[in-house]
Design an enzyme around this catalytic site. Sequence first.
Site, PDB file in Angstrom:
ATOM      1  N   CYS A   1     -24.342 -11.145   2.926  1.00 25.64           N
ATOM      2  CA  CYS A   1     -23.903 -12.050   1.873  1.00 25.64           C
ATOM      3  C   CYS A   1     -25.138 -12.675   1.210  1.00 25.64           C
ATOM      4  O   CYS A   1     -26.229 -12.671   1.792  1.00 25.64           O
ATOM      5  CB  CYS A   1     -23.027 -13.138   2.508  1.00 25.64           C
ATOM      6  SG  CYS A   1     -22.468 -14.380   1.349  1.00 25.64           S
TER       7      CYS A   1
ATOM      8  N   ARG B   1     -13.956   5.780   5.082  1.00 28.17           N
ATOM      9  CA  ARG B   1     -12.840   5.687   4.136  1.00 28.17           C
ATOM     10  C   ARG B   1     -13.379   5.554   2.708  1.00 28.17           C
ATOM     11  O   ARG B   1     -12.869   6.190   1.785  1.00 28.17           O
ATOM     12  CB  ARG B   1     -11.974   4.464   4.467  1.00 28.17           C
ATOM     13  CG  ARG B   1     -11.386   4.434   5.852  1.00 28.17           C
ATOM     14  CD  ARG B   1     -10.055   5.073   5.928  1.00 28.17           C
ATOM     15  NE  ARG B   1      -9.050   4.404   5.119  1.00 28.17           N
ATOM     16  CZ  ARG B   1      -8.447   3.259   5.431  1.00 28.17           C
ATOM     17  NH1 ARG B   1      -8.784   2.614   6.539  1.00 28.17           N
ATOM     18  NH2 ARG B   1      -7.521   2.746   4.672  1.00 28.17           N
TER      19      ARG B   1
ATOM     20  N   HIS C   1      -3.193  -6.259   1.387  1.00 28.64           N
ATOM     21  CA  HIS C   1      -4.055  -5.908   2.515  1.00 28.64           C
ATOM     22  C   HIS C   1      -5.523  -5.867   2.125  1.00 28.64           C
ATOM     23  O   HIS C   1      -6.341  -5.294   2.843  1.00 28.64           O
ATOM     24  CB  HIS C   1      -3.621  -4.552   3.109  1.00 28.64           C
ATOM     25  CG  HIS C   1      -2.246  -4.593   3.698  1.00 28.64           C
ATOM     26  ND1 HIS C   1      -1.534  -3.466   4.003  1.00 28.64           N
ATOM     27  CD2 HIS C   1      -1.460  -5.637   4.028  1.00 28.64           C
ATOM     28  CE1 HIS C   1      -0.346  -3.818   4.510  1.00 28.64           C
ATOM     29  NE2 HIS C   1      -0.277  -5.138   4.529  1.00 28.64           N
TER      30      HIS C   1
ATOM     31  N   ASN D   1      10.162   8.462  -2.442  1.00 26.23           N
ATOM     32  CA  ASN D   1       9.393   9.010  -1.323  1.00 26.23           C
ATOM     33  C   ASN D   1       9.870  10.447  -1.118  1.00 26.23           C
ATOM     34  O   ASN D   1      11.064  10.696  -1.195  1.00 26.23           O
ATOM     35  CB  ASN D   1       9.685   8.156  -0.065  1.00 26.23           C
ATOM     36  CG  ASN D   1       8.682   8.396   1.038  1.00 26.23           C
ATOM     37  OD1 ASN D   1       8.362   9.538   1.372  1.00 26.23           O
ATOM     38  ND2 ASN D   1       8.175   7.323   1.607  1.00 26.23           N
TER      39      ASN D   1
ATOM     40  N   GLN E   1       0.156  -2.370  -0.588  1.00 20.52           N
ATOM     41  CA  GLN E   1      -0.464  -2.362   0.740  1.00 20.52           C
ATOM     42  C   GLN E   1      -1.787  -1.594   0.673  1.00 20.52           C
ATOM     43  O   GLN E   1      -2.547  -1.569   1.625  1.00 20.52           O
ATOM     44  CB  GLN E   1       0.447  -1.670   1.753  1.00 20.52           C
ATOM     45  CG  GLN E   1       1.792  -2.335   1.921  1.00 20.52           C
ATOM     46  CD  GLN E   1       2.709  -1.494   2.780  1.00 20.52           C
ATOM     47  OE1 GLN E   1       2.763  -1.654   4.001  1.00 20.52           O
ATOM     48  NE2 GLN E   1       3.425  -0.587   2.156  1.00 20.52           N
TER      49      GLN E   1
END
Length: 248
Positions: free
Chosen positions: A155, A78, A126, A220, A108
């Site tokens: 980390c 992604r 999200h 939309n 989102q």
Amino acid sequence: MGEVLSVVSDALRRRFRDAERIAVLTGAGMSAESGVPTFRGGGGTGIWEWKGRPVTELSSAELLAEDPALVWEWFEYRRGLMKAVKPNAGHFALAGWEKGRDVTIATQNIDGLHAAAGSRRVLEMHGNLWRGACARCGLRKDLPVTPLPEVPPHCDCGAPLRPDVVLFGEMLPPGVYDAALGAAVACDLFFVIGTSAVVYPAAYLPVEARSAGAFVVEVNPEETEITGRVDVTILGKAGEILPNLAHS
Ligand code: BV8
Ligand code: ZN
């Protein structure tokens, strides 16, 4: 059932002009014109699955626990798709609405494009694809480069990082949903843009806004689960409709 229009009406322009507080819920369709694939996109352009698995499985807490390497591979895929994307005219229009009015965007999307377009009050419900999170020490670490030099990234405390993204079956970041709900019930005008409105609890927001007295507008190209529960649906693309609203 709200009215369904294919253009911005003068009545809506007047409402927009007089609105003091605006709240917005955006979904993947907001970034479609930036070249980010949607999930359930019309015409089958959605990336609702990858390697034969649905997003609800790939982006799930369960799979992260079971096979973190596969989940990282999915998110690296992604990130690869999104590394060159830029905000589109719709993102810039929303950023422009902040001049002279109080605008809150609950998104989102995990692509960071609202902030990149200059919006200042963005609630990332999200999470964000460009950050990792540490389960051990809680650090949020920017991971702007893809492909990552090591997967999983680690980390500063040495523990492996997970994507700083809310997976299916996980709670939203504490306080973020409450802030989004607070903006939804306090606004005069609520926009629900580019979302199929099937994912919860985000999809509650337009319903809560309307029952608190806001005028709710959907933008939309297609009718959705929420079309029957808003005041007006404008059938069109975010990048075309949103800049049109501010034109007096
Ligand atoms: C949770 C990150 C508590 C990962 C995502 C009721 C209450 C609470 C929970 C649930 C519930 N019912 C079911 C649940 C569980 C689940 C859920 O909602 N499942 C769905 C599938 C039924 N919810 C959760 O798990 C949430 N957690 O509630 O915690 C809890 C805890 C444990 C157990 C139970 C409850 C967490 C949800 C967050 C999941 N993470 N993303 C990732 O990105 O990989 S969700 C994912 O879907 C994305 O964030 C995406 O944004 C979101 C929704 O999709 P859309 O944005 O709407 O995108 P979509 O492709 O569907 O639609 C695009 C639209 O754009 C289309 O309508 C299209 O027509 C339109 N469009 C296209 N082009 C344009 C356009 N519009 C405008 N302009 C254009 N150019
Ligand atoms: Zn750590």
